[in-house]
Design an enzyme around this catalytic site. Structure first.
Site, PDB file in Angstrom:
ATOM      1  CG  HIS A  84      -1.909   1.087   1.243  1.00 50.41           C
ATOM      2  ND1 HIS A  84      -2.519   1.528   2.383  1.00 50.41           N
ATOM      3  CD2 HIS A  84      -2.365   1.893   0.267  1.00 50.41           C
ATOM      4  CE1 HIS A  84      -3.303   2.545   2.108  1.00 50.41           C
ATOM      5  NE2 HIS A  84      -3.233   2.791   0.823  1.00 50.41           N
ATOM      6  CE  LYS A  87     -10.640  -1.218   5.072  1.00 49.81           C
ATOM      7  NZ  LYS A  87     -10.081  -2.578   5.051  1.00 49.81           N
TER       8      LYS A  87
HETATM    9  C1  R5P Z   1      -6.376  -3.834   4.377  1.00 59.97           C
HETATM   10  O1  R5P Z   1      -6.650  -2.811   3.847  1.00 59.97           O
HETATM   11  C2  R5P Z   1      -6.566  -5.152   3.713  1.00 59.97           C
HETATM   12  O2  R5P Z   1      -6.598  -5.035   2.327  1.00 59.97           O
HETATM   13  C3  R5P Z   1      -7.814  -5.863   4.212  1.00 59.97           C
HETATM   14  O3  R5P Z   1      -8.951  -5.198   3.744  1.00 59.97           O
HETATM   15  C4  R5P Z   1      -7.823  -5.903   5.702  1.00 59.97           C
HETATM   16  O4  R5P Z   1      -6.601  -6.385   6.193  1.00 59.97           O
HETATM   17  C5  R5P Z   1      -8.952  -6.756   6.204  1.00 59.97           C
HETATM   18  O5  R5P Z   1      -8.932  -6.736   7.588  1.00 59.97           O
HETATM   19  P1  R5P Z   1     -10.179  -7.212   8.422  1.00 59.97           P
HETATM   20  O6  R5P Z   1     -10.588  -8.567   7.933  1.00 59.97           O
HETATM   21  O7  R5P Z   1      -9.663  -7.246   9.840  1.00 59.97           O
HETATM   22  O8  R5P Z   1     -11.256  -6.193   8.253  1.00 59.97           O
END
Ligand code: R5P
Length: 297
Positions: free
Chosen positions: A131, A193
């Site tokens: 990222h 998000k």
């Molecule tokens: C972070 O941005 C990753 O791409 C995933 O979306 C994230 O690690 C998901 O985490 P969780 O399942 O705890 O929401």
């Protein structure tokens, strides 16, 4: 494959190592480990490493538990004469803490990279969470190959889902969602998000009216707490969409994640980067291709 190459699996990685060995027409052995009564790790290599290229197979889920024994095994292989000591880690841990979000925090992605770089000659991994780091070479000083599973996820979706609408749950997932959708000629959208805590996320949906009639397929690199995917699935339901199919690369599914997510989805699948009951997409051919390709150089 050269006669000198040796695959060594750490405990818990036997099935993946077996599939990889099958793809490479190679044998594999399992590193012997146990805990001393005081909790320290005992490690013993099961065969000679002198004069051989050694590929340790160890996905890095729950890294705090197994990391020291991996380092001890790698050091032993090198001390006993291995000509090259590599790590095949389909899931690469500690990539998400890639900046100091709050004063005083450790940037664990950089520290972990320093530790692995000082232990191995080469790292092969699949879809590391890139990222704010744009490439593994931003933090890894050894050769580090980031293989991409998007074509495999795309082919699974193409073969198993009618009229898919590929959905990435956050802006970071554009890289996977876009590549998957392009391969199977499907539409894709990316949601927005906002993370408020480890288990607290909010997700905004763009207008999705034009895709009514499609089957939503949520794709993400990691399912950890599962909250990202669960909140996205609930939001889709509120917009009148059917329960989504979920396809993830790294099925960490910590704690109650799978129990929370399952009722909200029509199906959940993952690659075998992390051993999990949802595994449906095999990565061994992809990883074997990378190892063989390097061998031919
Ligand atoms: C972070 O941005 C990753 O791409 C995933 O979306 C994230 O690690 C998901 O985490 P969780 O399942 O705890 O929401």
């Amino acid at each position: 494959m050269s006669a000198g190459r040796l695959l060594l699996a750490l405990p818990g990685n036997e099935e993946f190592a077996q599939r990889l060995a099958g793809e490479m027409s190679a044998a594999f052995e399992v590193v012997e480990t146990r805990r001393f009564p005081d909790g320290e790790s005992y490690v013993r290599l099961p065969c000679e490493t002198a004069g051989r290229v050694v590929d340790f197979v160890c996905t890095l889920v729950n890294p705090d538990e197994g990391f020291l024994r991996l380092v001890f095994a790698a050091d032993a292989a090198r001390e006993l004469g291995a000509t090259q000591v590599n790590l095949v880690a389909p899931y690469l841990a500690y990539m998400r803490q890639d900046c100091r979000f709050r004063p005083g925090e450790s940037i664990s992605s950089a520290s972990f990279a320093r530790l692995l770089s000082s232990t191995f000659d080469r790292l092969v991994t699949v879809d590391p969470h890139l990222h704010r780091h744009h490439s593994l070479s931003d933090v890894y000083s050894i050769r580090a190959d980031a293989l991409q599973s998007a074509p495999l996820l795309a082919d699974w979706i193409g073969a198993n889902v009618q009229r898919p609408l590929v959905i990435g749950p956050d802006e970071e997932s554009e890289q996977w969602a876009g590549a998957i959708a392009a391969r199977i000629n499907a539409p894709h959208v990316v949601l927005r998000k906002v993370r408020h805590g480890d288990r607290h996320v909010e997700i905004e949906l763009p207008g999705l009216e034009r895709w009514q009639g499609c089957q939503p397929v949520l794709v993400d690199d990691i399912a950890s707490s599962g909250r990202t995917l669960a909140v996205a699935a609930r939001s889709l339901a509120q917009c009148g969409y059917p329960r989504p199919v979920v396809a993830v690369v790294h099925a960490l599914f910590a704690g109650d994640a799978l129990d929370t997510l399952s009722p909200l989805c029509s199906r959940i699948v993952s690659t075998d980067a992390v051993p999990h009951p949802t595994n449906a997409i095999a990565l061994a051919p992809l990883v074997a291709g990378a190892l063989k390709e390097a061998e031919g150089r």
